[in-house]
Motif scaffolding. Structure first.
Motif, mmCIF file in Angstrom:
data_model
loop_
_atom_site.group_PDB
_atom_site.id
_atom_site.type_symbol
_atom_site.label_atom_id
_atom_site.label_comp_id
_atom_site.label_asym_id
_atom_site.label_seq_id
_atom_site.Cartn_x
_atom_site.Cartn_y
_atom_site.Cartn_z
ATOM 1 N N ASP A 69 0.813 -1.210 0.000
ATOM 2 C CA ASP A 69 0.000 0.000 0.000
ATOM 3 C C ASP A 69 0.849 1.263 0.000
ATOM 4 O O ASP A 69 0.316 2.372 0.120
ATOM 5 C CB ASP A 69 -0.931 0.012 1.214
ATOM 6 N N SER A 188 0.700 -10.153 -7.220
ATOM 7 C CA SER A 188 -0.753 -10.294 -7.224
ATOM 8 C C SER A 188 -1.372 -9.102 -7.950
ATOM 9 O O SER A 188 -0.798 -7.998 -7.954
ATOM 10 C CB SER A 188 -1.286 -10.365 -5.793
ATOM 11 N N LYS A 190 -3.780 -7.284 -7.006
ATOM 12 C CA LYS A 190 -4.017 -6.225 -6.037
ATOM 13 C C LYS A 190 -2.750 -5.406 -5.812
ATOM 14 O O LYS A 190 -2.792 -4.172 -5.730
ATOM 15 C CB LYS A 190 -4.503 -6.807 -4.712
ATOM 16 N N THR A 191 -1.603 -6.100 -5.714
ATOM 17 C CA THR A 191 -0.342 -5.390 -5.511
ATOM 18 C C THR A 191 -0.030 -4.493 -6.698
ATOM 19 O O THR A 191 0.414 -3.354 -6.532
ATOM 20 C CB THR A 191 0.802 -6.395 -5.288
ATOM 21 N N ARG A 193 -2.236 -3.137 -8.732
ATOM 22 C CA ARG A 193 -3.157 -1.994 -8.659
ATOM 23 C C ARG A 193 -2.666 -0.965 -7.651
ATOM 24 O O ARG A 193 -2.736 0.251 -7.899
ATOM 25 C CB ARG A 193 -4.562 -2.464 -8.280
ATOM 26 N N ASN A 194 -2.168 -1.444 -6.519
ATOM 27 C CA ASN A 194 -1.655 -0.521 -5.500
ATOM 28 C C ASN A 194 -0.454 0.253 -6.015
ATOM 29 O O ASN A 194 -0.330 1.466 -5.785
ATOM 30 C CB ASN A 194 -1.271 -1.289 -4.233
#
Length: 223
Positions: A69, A188, A190-191, A193-194
């Motif tokens: 994040d 991942s 999500k990573t 995207r972050n």
């Protein structure tokens, strides 16, 4: 007693490092965090800082650079600004000179790769707690080559980005979507995207297209 806080977004590494540190004589883990946001809270940074007194008073903070994040470099910079006596020991997968320079400029006092042996970890923690600056041998070699070699005059584009964020931006500028970047870097979705969100925020651009324009102006995306 050397009090240590551990910040890493990989639970197996974080728990293993905490167990290793607690096995050293005179070393005690006083807190841990799995993200940049948790680290800021743990260490009492920013309006949401609610970390315990022991964690805020850690003698050494072991900190990863890629926190999912956010950037460990940014956390380091904010921590050192809030407390110039803070001692950060970066422990990361990255061995390139840009990562070393970014971490040291932010105020880190040491830099270890995650492949370091337990003896190297113990030596680094004790040295940083004692006020010394320490680099693992492989990192020191790369940093020296950066300083005295041909790369010393080369400016890395977007120095506000971490190495991983710059790598993601390079692939974005090359036209890859998040799914392709995820497969290429073995991260991942999500990573990824972050990382993209962090890049947009740090470059102060409103969308992916604007980031691509900025990146290509700096020579990224050609690979």
């Amino acid at each position: 007693m050397i009090r240590v806080a551990v910040v890493d977004d990989h639970p197996v590494f974080r728990l293993g490092m905490a167990a290793l540190l607690d096995s050293f004589d005179g070393v005690r883990v006083v807190g841990s965090a799995a993200s940049a946001a948790e680290a800021r809270s743990l260490l009492g940074l920013g309006p949401g800082g609610t970390g315990g007194a022991e964690a805020r008073a850690a003698d050494v903070v072991l900190l990863d650079l890629d926190l999912g994040d956010g950037s460990g470099v940014d956390v380091t910079r904010d921590l050192v600004r809030a407390d110039p006596a803070a001692r950060v020991l970066v422990v990361t997968m990255h061995e390139d000179a840009d990562a070393v320079v970014a971490a040291v400029r932010a105020g880190a006092r040491g830099f270890l790769v995650k492949s370091a042996s337990p003896a190297e970890v113990e030596r680094a923690v004790r040295a940083v707690a004692d006020g010394a600056m320490i680099l693992s041998p492989s990192v020191a070699d790369r940093a020296m080559a950066y300083v005295v070699g041909g790369r010393s005059a080369v400016r890395a584009p977007f120095p506000q980005l971490t190495d991983r964020e710059r790598e993601v931006l390079d692939l974005v500028a090359a036209g890859l979507d998040n799914a392709s970047i995820s497969r290429r870097l073995v991260l991942s979705p999500k990573t990824v995207r972050n990382h993209v969100a962090n890049v947009l925020a740090k470059l102060a651009v409103r969308d992916r297209a604007a980031a691509i324009v900025r990146a290509r102006e700096e020579g990224l995306g050609g690979g």
